[in-house]
Each structure stands twice: as structure tokens, then as C-alpha cells.
Write a protein that holds these residues in place. Structure first.
Motif, PDB file in Angstrom:
ATOM      1  N   THR A  81       0.853  -1.181   0.000  1.00 53.33           N
ATOM      2  CA  THR A  81       0.000   0.000   0.000  1.00 53.33           C
ATOM      3  C   THR A  81       0.890   1.233   0.000  1.00 53.33           C
ATOM      4  O   THR A  81       2.102   1.130   0.189  1.00 53.33           O
ATOM      5  CB  THR A  81      -0.916   0.022   1.242  1.00 53.33           C
ATOM      6  N   PRO A  82       0.329   2.430  -0.191  1.00 53.33           N
ATOM      7  CA  PRO A  82       1.170   3.623  -0.211  1.00 53.33           C
ATOM      8  C   PRO A  82       1.893   3.879   1.107  1.00 53.33           C
ATOM      9  O   PRO A  82       2.893   4.582   1.132  1.00 53.33           O
ATOM     10  CB  PRO A  82       0.165   4.748  -0.504  1.00 53.33           C
ATOM     11  N   GLY A  99     -12.114  -9.679  -0.331  1.00 52.39           N
ATOM     12  CA  GLY A  99     -12.748  -8.480   0.191  1.00 52.39           C
ATOM     13  C   GLY A  99     -11.753  -7.548   0.852  1.00 52.39           C
ATOM     14  O   GLY A  99     -11.801  -6.330   0.659  1.00 52.39           O
ATOM     15  N   VAL A 100     -10.825  -8.117   1.642  1.00 52.59           N
ATOM     16  CA  VAL A 100      -9.789  -7.304   2.290  1.00 52.59           C
ATOM     17  C   VAL A 100      -8.900  -6.644   1.245  1.00 52.59           C
ATOM     18  O   VAL A 100      -8.617  -5.437   1.301  1.00 52.59           O
ATOM     19  CB  VAL A 100      -8.943  -8.173   3.246  1.00 52.59           C
ATOM     20  N   LEU A 105      -7.330  -1.878  -2.057  1.00 54.13           N
ATOM     21  CA  LEU A 105      -7.047  -1.361  -3.390  1.00 54.13           C
ATOM     22  C   LEU A 105      -7.943  -0.182  -3.747  1.00 54.13           C
ATOM     23  O   LEU A 105      -7.517   0.740  -4.446  1.00 54.13           O
ATOM     24  CB  LEU A 105      -7.197  -2.479  -4.426  1.00 54.13           C
ATOM     25  N   VAL A 106      -9.181  -0.185  -3.279  1.00 52.12           N
ATOM     26  CA  VAL A 106     -10.070   0.952  -3.534  1.00 52.12           C
ATOM     27  C   VAL A 106      -9.534   2.206  -2.849  1.00 52.12           C
ATOM     28  O   VAL A 106      -9.519   3.300  -3.433  1.00 52.12           O
ATOM     29  CB  VAL A 106     -11.503   0.637  -3.060  1.00 52.12           C
ATOM     30  N   VAL A 107      -9.083   2.050  -1.602  1.00 52.79           N
ATOM     31  CA  VAL A 107      -8.499   3.194  -0.885  1.00 52.79           C
ATOM     32  C   VAL A 107      -7.256   3.691  -1.610  1.00 52.79           C
ATOM     33  O   VAL A 107      -7.064   4.897  -1.807  1.00 52.79           O
ATOM     34  CB  VAL A 107      -8.160   2.802   0.568  1.00 52.79           C
ATOM     35  N   TYR A 108      -6.403   2.746  -2.010  1.00 52.77           N
ATOM     36  CA  TYR A 108      -5.196   3.124  -2.741  1.00 52.77           C
ATOM     37  C   TYR A 108      -5.551   3.823  -4.051  1.00 52.77           C
ATOM     38  O   TYR A 108      -4.921   4.818  -4.431  1.00 52.77           O
ATOM     39  CB  TYR A 108      -4.348   1.890  -3.031  1.00 52.77           C
ATOM     40  N   LEU A 150      -9.258   1.475 -10.812  1.00 51.66           N
ATOM     41  CA  LEU A 150     -10.159   0.377 -10.462  1.00 51.66           C
ATOM     42  C   LEU A 150     -10.113  -0.729 -11.516  1.00 51.66           C
ATOM     43  O   LEU A 150     -10.162  -1.918 -11.182  1.00 51.66           O
ATOM     44  CB  LEU A 150     -11.590   0.895 -10.301  1.00 51.66           C
ATOM     45  N   LEU A 151     -10.024  -0.355 -12.784  1.00 52.45           N
ATOM     46  CA  LEU A 151      -9.916  -1.355 -13.849  1.00 52.45           C
ATOM     47  C   LEU A 151      -8.626  -2.164 -13.711  1.00 52.45           C
ATOM     48  O   LEU A 151      -8.625  -3.392 -13.866  1.00 52.45           O
ATOM     49  CB  LEU A 151      -9.958  -0.671 -15.218  1.00 52.45           C
TER      50      LEU A 151
END
Length: 311
Positions: A81-82, A99-100, A105-108, A150-151
Motif C-alpha cells: 500500500t502507499p 474483500g480485504v 485497493l479501492v483506498v489506494y 479500479l480497472l
């Protein structure tokens, strides 16, 4: 140059491992393609925790630990993660694991999209000699960057189960990923320089890639620079950790900025060439005949027809 500097330093786990004493030395060759968020880690790899004695991994409910491990369900899953390297233990499996990973990844994706929108948008405006309004750039360009990330991450999540089926698929995934990166490296830059939506930017980038030419040559030059720089930097960082890390920052941060600015400028040129081609096509009209000439020909035919009727 603030963005590549912050991106390089914010990955605290990598920084800690790189500055820690290491056993032996490492020589790594990197082949970086253009990336909106290019930083130090595009040119060097942080050493594994086992080779440094330092660890930056975060286990669920266990504080810090090693980056690799084994449990009843198999090996841990490491997620960069960042801000930290997160290790998801094997006890969290199946849909829970996805899910985790998906949540992280969505936050990133959101963080990376906001940074890329302001950074690439600012470079584009500077190169055009226009004023830079960061808030407006972030508002305008974050959505396409977010969809793009996201893609990319959706493709990553889709590939995880396939790679778990057979280790051989991991080796296959590497060249496939490189080809995809080449095909679409211009996509995020086209969001800004051409104001293209995601699908159209993907289409145009793939078109440039398949046509080769300047697109291929620019990618080749970018890779060559990364390769030439990565070999001595990786050796220096692994043999003289602290001094080597600082030196790598001094070299890689300005280089990342220059390469990113060069990519923005190159994509501007690609877009301008497309506009010129479109104008030339429109000026020539249907069948390659300029509209004014078509009107003259049509007008001449009409005059002759009227004259013939009069006679």
C-alpha cells in the motif's frame, strides 16, 4: 519534484528495509514503462525482510512481523500500500481475502487518483504556459484516474485465483502484464492532455501501441533510461544502505520528475498530431478533394447543365 519525493518516502516499510544493514549485495535491472506516479521504487527494489533483519509487515492483530509466513491454509498474501506493506494471514481466505484486498485497493486507487490528477494536470498546464489550479485539476481529473485504477486493480484481483491454481501461471503473468502496460501506458496521460474519457483513452493508447513508431521508440527510451540507472543504484543501495538510499533519492527523484514531464509532453505531441490529421482529413473532404474545389466542380456542372438546357 515534491510528488516523486513524497511517494518515495511515504512507503515506510520499503524505506526501513532499504536503510537497514543487509547481508551481501543486490544488483537488479528494472524496465520501467511510463507511469504517472513514477518514483524511486521504479528503479530499485526494497530488500526482503529476511535479508535485512528489519520488518515492515503488518499482520492482522499482531503488530509487526515478517513479510512471509505460513499458516494452515498456506502462505501469507503480501499487499503493498502507499503507507505500509500489509500481510494478510492465510486464515482469512476465499471471499474474505478478496474483500480485504479489494478494500485496500479501492483506498489506494482513490489516493493515487487524487495525486495523479493534481500532478499530471499541473505538469500539463505548466508545459502549456497556463496557470495551475490544483483544486480544479483534482476535481476534473480524479474521476477518470479513479476508474482507470479500479480497472487495473480489478484485473489484478481476477488474476489472483488463476495464479493460485498453478505457479507456472505466475511466470506467464509477467510478460502478459508487461505487454498490457506497454499497450496502455499513454492512457492516464490522455485523460489530461486530451480530456479523453477512459474508454477512448484506452482505445487511442492501444492504437498508438499497435502502430509502433514514436510510441514504441519513446517506451524503448524510457526503459533504457530505467535500466541504465537501476543497476548502479541497486548495487549502491545494497552495499552502503543509508548513504546509498540518500544518493538514490537524489538521483531518482529528479529523474522521475523529468521522465514524467517528458511523457506528458510526448502525449501532448501525439494529441496535436491527431488533431492535425483530423483537420487535414476534414479540409480534404470526401474523396480527398478540398470542399471548396468540390463546390467549384459542382457549381461548374450546374452551370453547364443550365446552359445545355437553354440551348
Amino acid at each position: 519534484m515534491l510528488v516523486p519525493l513524497v511517494l518515495s518516502l511515504v512507503e515506510l516499510g520499503k524505506v526501513a528495509r532499504t536503510m537497514a544493514p543487509q547481508s551481501g549485495f543486490t544488483i537488479s535491472a528494472k524496465f520501467p514503462l511510463p507511469n504517472p506516479l513514477l518514483d524511486l521504487w521504479a528503479f530499485i527494489d526494497a530488500p526482503d525482510a529476511e535479508t535485512t533483519g528489519a520488518s515492515s509487515a503488518v499482520h492482522h492483530g499482531a503488530g509487526t512481523g515478517t513479510t512471509t509466513g505460513h499458516g494452515p491454509a498456506g502462505a501469507d498474501v503480501t499487499i503493498e500500500t502507499p503507507f505500509e506493506t500489509v500481510v494478510v494471514p492465510p486464515e482469512i481466505g476465499g471471499l474474505s481475502l478478496l474483500g480485504v484486498i479489494g478494500g485496500l485497493l479501492v483506498v489506494y486507487a482513490l489516493i493515487a487518483s487524487v495525486i495523479a490528477a493534481g500532478y499530471i494536470g499541473g505538469l500539463d498546464r505548466r508545459l502549456r504556459g497556463e496557470p495551475v489550479a490544483i483544486a480544479a485539476l483534482v476535481k476534473q481529473y480524479t474521476p477518470p484516474f479513479f476508474v482507470y485504477h479500479l480497472l487495473v486493480f480489478a484485473a489484478f484481483l481476477f488474476a489472483i485465483p488463476l495464479m493460485l491454481v498453478s505457479p507456472a501461471l505466475v511466470l506467464l503473468a509477467m510478460p502478459v502484464a508487461f505487454v498490457l502496460l506497454y499497450l496502455f501506458y499513454a492512457t492516464p496521460f490522455l485523460f489530461v492532455v486530451a480530456d479523453e474519457p477512459v474508454i477512448e483513452a484506452l482505445r487511442r493508447s492501444a492504437g498508438y501501441a499497435l502502430a509502433g513508431g514514436a510510441y514504441f521508440q519513446f517506451a524503448l527510451g524510457h526503459i533504457a533510461v530505467g535500466l541504465v540507472v537501476s543497476i548502479p543504484l541497486s548495487l549502491f543501495v545494497s552495499t552502503i544502505p543509508v548513504i546509498g538510499f540518500v544518493t538514490a533519492l537524489v538521483v531518482a527523484v529528479p529523474l522521475s520528475f523529468v521522465l514524467t514531464a517528458a511523457t506528458v509532453s510526448f502525449c501532448q505531441e501525439l494529441d496535436e498530431l491527431d488533431e492535425l490529421d483530423g483537420q487535414n482529413t476534414g479540409a480534404n473532404g470526401a474523396g480527398g478533394v478540398p470542399p471548396r474545389s468540390q463546390q467549384n466542380v459542382s457549381g461548374s456542372d450546374d452551370t453547364n447543365w443550365v446552359t445545355d438546357r437553354a440551348n
